[in-house]
Structures are given as C-alpha cells and as structure tokens.
Design an enzyme around this catalytic site. Structure first.
Site, PDB file in Angstrom:
ATOM      1  N   HIS A  10     -24.755  20.516   8.556  1.00 52.44           N
ATOM      2  CA  HIS A  10     -24.863  20.432   9.565  1.00 52.44           C
ATOM      3  C   HIS A  10     -24.496  21.910  10.417  1.00 52.44           C
ATOM      4  CE1 HIS A  10     -26.334  16.242  10.923  1.00 52.44           C
ATOM      5  NE2 HIS A  10     -26.150  16.345   9.351  1.00 52.44           N
ATOM      6  N   GLU A  57     -20.125  19.718   8.672  1.00 45.73           N
ATOM      7  CA  GLU A  57     -20.036  20.981   9.534  1.00 45.73           C
ATOM      8  C   GLU A  57     -19.546  22.266   9.430  1.00 45.73           C
ATOM      9  OE1 GLU A  57     -21.928  20.256  12.594  1.00 45.73           O
ATOM     10  OE2 GLU A  57     -21.631  18.151  12.584  1.00 45.73           O
TER      11      GLU A  57
HETATM   12 ZN   LIG Z   1     -25.749  17.908  13.497  1.00 42.73          ZN
END
Ligand SMILES: [Zn+2]
Ligand SMILES: *[C@@H]1O[C@H](CO)[C@@H](O)[C@H](O)[C@H]1NC(C)=O
Ligand SMILES: *[C@@H]1O[C@H](CO)[C@@H](O)[C@H](O)[C@H]1NC(C)=O
Ligand SMILES: *[C@@H]1O[C@H](CO)[C@@H](O)[C@H](O)[C@H]1NC(C)=O
Ligand SMILES: *[C@@H]1O[C@H](CO)[C@@H](O)[C@H](O)[C@H]1NC(C)=O
Ligand SMILES: *[C@@H]1O[C@H](CO)[C@@H](O)[C@H](O)[C@H]1NC(C)=O
Length: 444
Positions: A193, A284
């Site tokens: 992400h 992330e």
């Molecule tokens: Zn995401």
C-alpha cells in the site's frame, strides 16, 4: 580500446532487449506487455496466468517465478506479493515489476537469488485493482476515488471477517483472490500500500479475546508477525527509523499492530491468516500515495533488499508431511504448535503437507486426525532461514487408510462466538478511549 568499448555496449544492449523496464508508470496494456515479454524471455523460470477479471473486465495477472513455476512441488513453499488493491496507491505496482526484472535477470548469476528461486515458488500480483488505477488519472499524494474498485467498494474491507459480519457484497476482485488463496498452499505474503511508511501486522480487527481492551489485537503468532514486520522495516532504507510521514504519526522501529494503528473490518491480511493459513503483513511504502514517476527509481532502491529478505522468511519454522503407515499422504490433518492454536485449525494440503512459520526455539507439534490419537512430537527449530529450508519433520500414523474430512472453516465471525463464550463467564468493563482520531486520510 575501441573494440572493447563496443563489446560492452553490445552486451548492455542484449540485456536490455531481454527485459528493459523503465522507471515510469505502466498502464494496463504496458503492464500486460511487460509480463508477457518476461514470460517469453524466461519461459522455464516463469508462469503467467490471470486469476480472474476486474469489474471492468481487466485481467488480474499473476506472474509466478521459481524453478518449477507452473505447479506446486512437495516441500517448496508458496509465497506471494499483492500490490495496488487500492488503485490510487501505486508504488507497489511498479516496484513489483522491478522485483520481477531483478529476479529473472539474477537467476544463475547471483547465487542467493538462484537458491531463492530454486527453493521457493514466488507469486507476484502487481495489481489487484486495475480499474481503480486507471481511474486515477494523475499522480496525487492524497486519497482519491481510485482507491475503490469500479463498484465503489474498498477491496481491503471486502473480505469475510473473523470478528463481525461483513455485510459488503464480495467483489469479483476479492472473489478471485479468495479462490486463488484456496487453490494454493500460501505460507507467507505481503500486501503493498501507500500513504504511510510502516509495516503493519495482523490483526486489523479484534475483540476482547484478542485483548483489544489493551488497544492491541494479538494473534497467537504475534512474535512471528513482529519478526516479519521488522525484517521488512530494518532492511528498508528508512522505514525502521519510524519517523513516519509527519510528526503526528510515529511508529517505533517502523512497525505497528494493525488494530493499534486503526481498526478495520474485512481486511485481506486477517483473511489470509484466519482462512488462508498464510501469514500476511501490510506494507505502507510511500508517504505520497501516487508520487511522480521520477521518484520510482529511489523507491525501488529503498525497498529492494527488504523485498528479498522478506521472501526468505517463508523458510522459517517447520514443514513436513503427514502420512499413514503405508506412507500415503493424509490431507486435512490438523497440524498446530502447542500453545498457539488457530481459530480455524491449520490443516495439511492434498499432499499431506504442512508449513508452520515459527521462530527458533523448542515446540511441541501436534498432528491430529479426528478419530485417531494425536501425535505430539517435540522439535528444536534452528535459525535456518539462511539455509532456504524450514526444519523438515514428518509425522507418520501407525494405522492405514486414514481419512480426514475436508476442513473448511465456517465463515461466521469465529472470534465473536469466542467472546460470547468468555463474556458469559466474566463480563468485561467497557473502555471508552478518550478521543477517537478522525481519519482524514486512509491508508491500509
Ligand atoms: Zn491502501
Ligand atoms: C538451482 O537449480 C539448478 C537447476 O536444477 C541447478 O543447476 C543449480 O545448481 C541450482 N543452484 C543452486 C544455487 O541451488
Ligand atoms: C451487518 O448486518 C448485521 C445484521 O443485519 C448487523 O447486525 C451488523 O451490525 C452489520 N455489520 C456492519 C459492520 O454494518
Ligand atoms: C488453480 O490451480 C490450478 C492447478 O494448478 C490452475 O490450473 C488454476 O489456474 C488455478 N486457479 C487459480 C484461480 O489460481
Ligand atoms: C491436539 O490437537 C487437537 C486438534 O486441534 C486437539 O483437540 C487436542 O487437544 C490437541 N492435543 C494437545 C495435547 O494439545
Ligand atoms: C544448514 O544446512 C547445512 C548443510 O546442509 C547443515 O549442516 C546445517 O545444520 C543447517 N543449519 C541449520 C541451522 O539448519
């Protein structure tokens, strides 16, 4: 001198013809063309297939890499990377293409990558939400509509949930991934992400059974998850520093429990762990969700070592086969480490194989076929990821023709039932946390 320089140019040209990949964004057609060109150039090292289609009919491509890319081999663990499930979070999509290029061009050149590909089957899905990516027209650091699929659903809220009924209707992209997880014996995974810089691990949802009253949702394999998340953050150029993206959010050592950060329902990592027997973490990778293309080369450099070291962790712990007296494999046998039962017990695949990710130490492994006496054996697990093989330990039942019924685990919120059972005994006091942070930006 001239001739030598010419030779060098010639060699460089040959290499670039085989797999030239620019640092730019690859839209649907270019991404497909790239994956097909890699498969054409490395037909025995790769397998390209689509696991389904998006709402708008785009293929959900997966490139499989390994010495035996087309099918599972007994003893070889299955690993996966999935990116771009939020269509507007784009760094993962591109760095997975660079990972593919690095793996194929390093095979038989770099001894570590050669061993990794000889001992591991690596599945790479650069985009789970191609429609959302195409809907996001230009780079933009903040959240856009492209996060969602074409039906406006957030795919990372769309999976069955172990803690509450998820009422969202399952989308084609989600269903394709669920079928894929059911089809393969995945052991380890990560889901890429953007919008923050942290490695976040299961659970994302929780209840009192997973100790959420302490603001943390603990799985029975919390120690393993912390190790996995740190493997990524400490091999990343800066994630381990934990400074996050602004001074509001800091993550010590670059990791966080998913629930501690913020609770969510229907996430993919919890689904993998509960129903897929696969340990997945959420990475992330960029403060900016869709950064300008001229930053992609730096993102690849910052993540390259971490992506490789993380794959190696698929060889943690113990693996083996469960067979009967005649050596016939027993599918659906329950194999768990004592003291860390899964809410859906982990079971052997059709070859009677099990894989348990565990840190070095002494464990009692319990192999059970309902109706027979469990086999409990103590194993000493060494620190052996450098060996590209988990400890091998087989179990043999002394009977023959043992059948174990298919062990599909119910989709009802399993932990909700456990909570009801425990709160019948002692009702927990309700804790209200002072101020809920209002999430202006959403990430995972
Ligand atoms: Zn995401
Ligand atoms: C990888 O497998 C190939 C093909 O069997 C073999 O030739 C090679 O020696 C192996 N290399 C390593 C480092 O395991
Ligand atoms: C889902 O539906 C059930 C039954 O209608 C309801 O009790 C529950 O609150 C809903 N869950 C969510 C997250 O909306
Ligand atoms: C499931 O596995 C079979 C056999 O390996 C393969 O042919 C098929 O494409 C797979 N399907 C999915 C959705 O992964
Ligand atoms: C072994 O596993 C089975 C199945 O999960 C369970 O019923 C049994 O209690 C376990 N035995 C021990 C000694 O933990
Ligand atoms: C790693 O492999 C080597 C060679 O096969 C073996 O001697 C050693 O014991 C293994 N180490 C561990 C920790 O498994």
């Amino acid at each position: 001198m001239r001739a030598a320089a010419g030779d060098v140019v010639g060699i460089l040209c040959l290499v670039s013809v085989a797999a030239a990949l620019d640092f730019k964004y690859h839209h649907t057609e270019e991404l497909e063309a790239y994956l097909k060109s890699v498969h054409a150039a490395y037909p025995s090292l790769t397998h390209l297939h689509s696991i389904g289609r998006s709402v708008e009919g785009r293929d959900l491509w997966v490139l499989v890499l390994g010495r035996f890319p087309t099918h599972h081999k007994i003893g070889i663990p299955e690993f996966k990377y999935v990116a771009n499930m939020h269509g507007d979070e784009t760094v993962g999509r591109e760095i997975l293409l660079h990972l593919i290029e690095f793996l194929v061009t390093s095979y038989r050149r770099d001894p570590v990558i050669t061993r990794l590909l000889n001992t591991t089957r690596i599945h790479v899905m650069p985009t789970m939400n191609p429609d959302g990516f195409e809907a996001t027209k230009v780079p933009d650091c903040y959240y856009t509509q492209g996060r969602y699929n074409k039906n406006g659903e957030d795919l990372n809220r769309n999976f069955p949930d172990a803690f509450e009924n998820n009422n969202a209707s399952i989308q084609p992209e989600t269903q394709a991934v669920m079928n894929w997880i059911k089809n393969e014996t995945f052991v380890l995974s990560a889901n890429l992400h953007g919008g923050a810089l942290v490695a976040s691990y299961t659970f994302d949802n929780g209840n009192s059974v997973t100790s959420t009253l302490k603001g943390y949702s603990r799985s029975p394999d919390d120690d393993v998850f912390i190790h996995l998340a740190k493997t990524y953050s400490f091999n990343h150029a800066s994630m381990y520093k934990g400074t996050g993206c602004d001074n509001r959010q800091t993550f010590p050592e670059g990791i966080t429990n998913g629930y501690s950060w913020y609770q969510l329902e229907g996430g993919m990592q919890d689904y993998n762990y509960v129903w897929g027997q696969c340990f997945e973490i959420t990475l992330e990778l960029s403060c900016c969700k869709y950064p300008p293309a001229d930053q992609l080369e730096k993102f690849w450099r910052d993540n390259k070592a971490a992506l490789i070291e993380y794959i190696k962790q698929v060889h943690l712990g113990v693996k083996g086969q469960v067979t009967d007296k005649n050596g016939t494999p027993i599918p659906n046998a329950i194999v768990e480490a004592k003291g860390r039962p899964h809410v859906c017990p982990y079971r052997t695949n059709k070859h009677g194989e099990y894989f348990l990710l565990l840190l070095p130490g002494t464990y009692v492994i319990n192999a059970t076929v309902p109706g027979f006496k469990s086999i409990l054996e103590t194993v000493e697990i060494p620190d052996n990821t450098g060996n590209f093989s988990a400890l091998k330990h087989d179990f043999s039942f002394s009977q023959v023709s043992i059948q174990s019924t298919a062990g599909s685990c119910p989709k009802t919120p399993l932990y909700q039932e456990l909570e009801r059972a425990s709160s019948a005994a002692a009702k927990p006091t309700l804790h209200v946390f002072g101020l809920m942070t209002i999430m202006l930006v959403i990430f995972k």
